[in-house]
Scaffold this motif. Structure first.
Motif, PDB file in Angstrom:
ATOM      1  N   ALA A 415       0.509  -0.619   0.131  1.00 59.20           N
ATOM      2  CA  ALA A 415       0.079  -0.281  -0.152  1.00 59.20           C
ATOM      3  C   ALA A 415       1.317   1.361  -0.148  1.00 59.20           C
ATOM      4  O   ALA A 415       0.651   2.223  -0.776  1.00 59.20           O
ATOM      5  CB  ALA A 415      -0.323   0.306   1.606  1.00 59.20           C
ATOM      6  N   TYR A 419       1.157   4.316  -2.758  1.00 52.09           N
ATOM      7  CA  TYR A 419       0.975   6.097  -2.668  1.00 52.09           C
ATOM      8  C   TYR A 419       1.981   6.641  -2.747  1.00 52.09           C
ATOM      9  O   TYR A 419       1.857   7.205  -3.454  1.00 52.09           O
ATOM     10  CB  TYR A 419       0.362   6.474  -0.749  1.00 52.09           C
ATOM     11  N   GLY A 427      -3.858   2.195  -2.714  1.00 57.08           N
ATOM     12  CA  GLY A 427      -3.680   1.978  -1.612  1.00 57.08           C
ATOM     13  C   GLY A 427      -4.162   1.695  -0.320  1.00 57.08           C
ATOM     14  O   GLY A 427      -4.135   1.002   0.276  1.00 57.08           O
TER      15      GLY A 427
END
Length: 570
Positions: A415, A419, A427
């Motif tokens: 995740a 991002y 994410g």
């Protein structure tokens, strides 16, 4: 320690009982652990003189792990000094932690007089006995007979614990307390720990206070401290644990406990300091080094985290405690410290060691994505994270098929990579799922929060966590309210839905307990029972020591017994 045969131990004064125990020794299967083949052979001959013929040998820890997975040993005799810097005490901790040997197995450490004091001082998980070199066959026989007798007295407690029947184990403790006063404190220790495991905090507290009235021992103080913590008396729990560290500074689990209390109080630096004190005293303890790394990372002390995770990898070589997460943890910290090439080297080492393991491949892809992002190679990082997302789906499907629990930390790292490369939607999807399935794991939630902050998603991340929390409460309340209204069948369906939708520990346990409660009233149903057992096993994989899991397991045992159904050891 005196190595002469034990005298004055209750029933062992009886010549007939002594003879029976000596004869039983000849039927035992023994594993000798020593790095020197001549030493193994000498001990094998000594056992042969006592009539023990089923004797196996192992020269290193990896061989021990292989053998205990294939054989059930009654006795393990381990030299203190083992291969690759590890020792017999660490081996015991690994075998117990991974449940590779039953409680009934005698584990004895063989050591020299010179190192005996240090061995005992660091014995957090105490072996059944120590034997100091040199010793005779008669001395070995005397020590083994004494320990076999103790195992015999406590065997019903062991059996029930291994079945998962904790209430029956407590009843077995009470019988030992009443009938075998020489082993009262052993039984009281088990009873206190079992009550604590079942979430019966007040009763556990009473047991430990009873012990302390007659004998001041570190384990009883720590048992009391845990009971105090669990009922919210953090300051009292802290004082009790501090007292243990002052009176018994080598009882290292007290420092681990102190760290957990400090963290609950929001004192991360104090938590890290407490763990570091214990890690310095037992530098080869893999589990504690991992804990130091974790708390240092949460405390944003990345240099300490790097050192601790590095020690985990260095000292867990050949150990069943070694995981892909260990490499991923170190790789992540190195990237955060700006050591991109060092991170890549660790990822490469991981791929070599875990060749063919998809989770290791995923960890390597995530590491490379974060490295490329740190170097400003945006397009390459985006291409890499796309590969990682596809592989994650394969890993998740494979884990579901095999009934395994994929790494949640690795999912958070993925995740983070999403991002970092501008894929906020992916994410958020991963973070939402991990948070929902692990909402009771405060350490993991803290890690998620840190990633949100690092990637500039602080507000959005808080909103996601708040939303997940509300959804969990609403899902749970629907099933609980149905149960309270008397609609057990409806409650079961709602809680099954919740467990399938969000398989976190709370929902898995609640669904299992609802099914067992329904069957208790309406009769056994094989399909429902299989589903409940699956939920219980999945919950246990998340947290084996959870009081909620222990309570559900006890209900399973009770209902299965009521209908005469066989039970599985879980």
């Amino acid at each position: 320690m005196n190595t002469s045969p034990a005298k004055g131990v209750g029933a062992l004064d009886n010549d007939e009982m002594l003879l029976v125990l000596q004869q039983s020794l000849t039927k035992k299967r023994v594993l000798i652990v020593d790095r020197h083949p001549p030493a193994r052979e000498a001990l094998r001959l000594m056992l042969g003189a006592l009539g023990v013929t089923a004797v196996h040998g192992a020269g290193n820890s990896a061989e021990v792990i292989r053998q205990v997975k294939g054989n059930r040993f009654d006795i393990i005799l381990s030299d203190f000094v083992l291969d690759d810097g590890r020792d017999g005490q660490q081996l015991l901790e690994e075998l117990r932690h991974a449940h590779l040997i039953p409680l009934s197995t005698v584990y004895m450490i063989i050591t020299s007089e010179r190192s005996y004091t240090n061995v005992v001082a660091l014995a957090e998980l105490a072996p059944d006995d120590y034997l100091i070199k040199p010793f005779t066959a008669e001395q070995l026989q005397g020590r083994l007979v004494k320990v076999i007798y103790k195992k015999h007295i406590l065997h019903r407690i062991y059996e029930q614990i291994e079945r998962g029947a904790l209430q029956e184990a407590i009843a077995a403790c009470d019988r030992v307390i009443q009938q075998q006063p020489s082993y009262m404190y052993d039984a009281l220790r088990f009873k206190g720990e079992l009550l604590h495991q079942l979430g019966k905090t007040r009763e556990a507290e009473e047991v430990f206070r009873r012990v302390l009235e007659g004998r001041v021992v570190p384990w009883a103080r720590m048992g009391l401290a845990m009971a105090l913590r669990d009922r919210g008396a953090l300051d009292e729990a802290e004082q009790m644990a501090e007292q243990v560290t002052q009176e018994a500074p080598d009882f290292l689990s007290a420092y681990d406990f102190l760290a957990s209390v400090h963290e609950a109080q929001g004192r991360l630096e104090d938590a890290q300091h407490a763990l570091q004190r214990a890690a310095d005293a037992s530098p080869h303890n893999t589990l504690r080094q991992r804990m130091v790394g974790d708390v240092a990372a949460r405390n944003k002390d990345m240099l300490t985290a790097e050192k601790a995770y590095g020690k985990v990898i260095e000292r867990s070589k050949g150990s069943s405690l070694r995981t892909v997460d260990d490499f991923a943890n170190l790789s992540r910290v190195l990237v955060e410290r700006g050591q991109v090439e060092g991170s890549r080297k660790i990822a490469a080492e991981m791929k070599r060691e875990w060749r063919g393991d998809k989770q290791a491949e995923l960890a390597a892809l995530v590491t490379e994505t974060l490295c490329l992002h740190a170097e400003g190679a945006k397009d390459k990082a985006q291409a890499m994270v796309a590969q990682a997302l596809e592989l994650q789906r394969q890993v998740a499907a494979e884990a579901a098929e095999k009934g395994k629990h994929p790494s949640q930390r690795l999912a958070v790292d993925l995740a983070h990579a999403c991002y970092a490369t501008g894929q906020a939607g992916e994410g958020a999807r991963i973070m939402r799922q991990v948070a929902a399935e692990n909402h009771e794991d405060q350490h993991l939630i803290s890690h998620i929060t840190q990633v949100f902050e690092q990637t500039g998603q602080g507000d959005a991340g808080k909103a996601i966590l708040d939303e997940v929390g509300k959804e969990i409460i609403e899902l749970n309340n629907r099933g609980v309210l149905a149960a309270r209204s008397g609609d057990l069948a409806g409650a079961v369906q709602l809680l099954i839905q919740a467990a399938e939708q969000v398989p976190n520990l709370q929902f898995l346990v609640n669904a299992a307990k609802a099914i067992y409660t329904l069957m208790d009233q309406q009769g056994w149903d094989n399909d429902l029972a299989a589903r409940a057992l699956s939920y219980l096993q999945r919950a246990q994989r998340k947290d084996r020591k959870s009081a909620k899991v222990a309570s559900a397991r006890q209900l399973y045992m009770t209902v299965a017994k009521k209908y005469g159904m066989p039970t599985e050891n879980i």
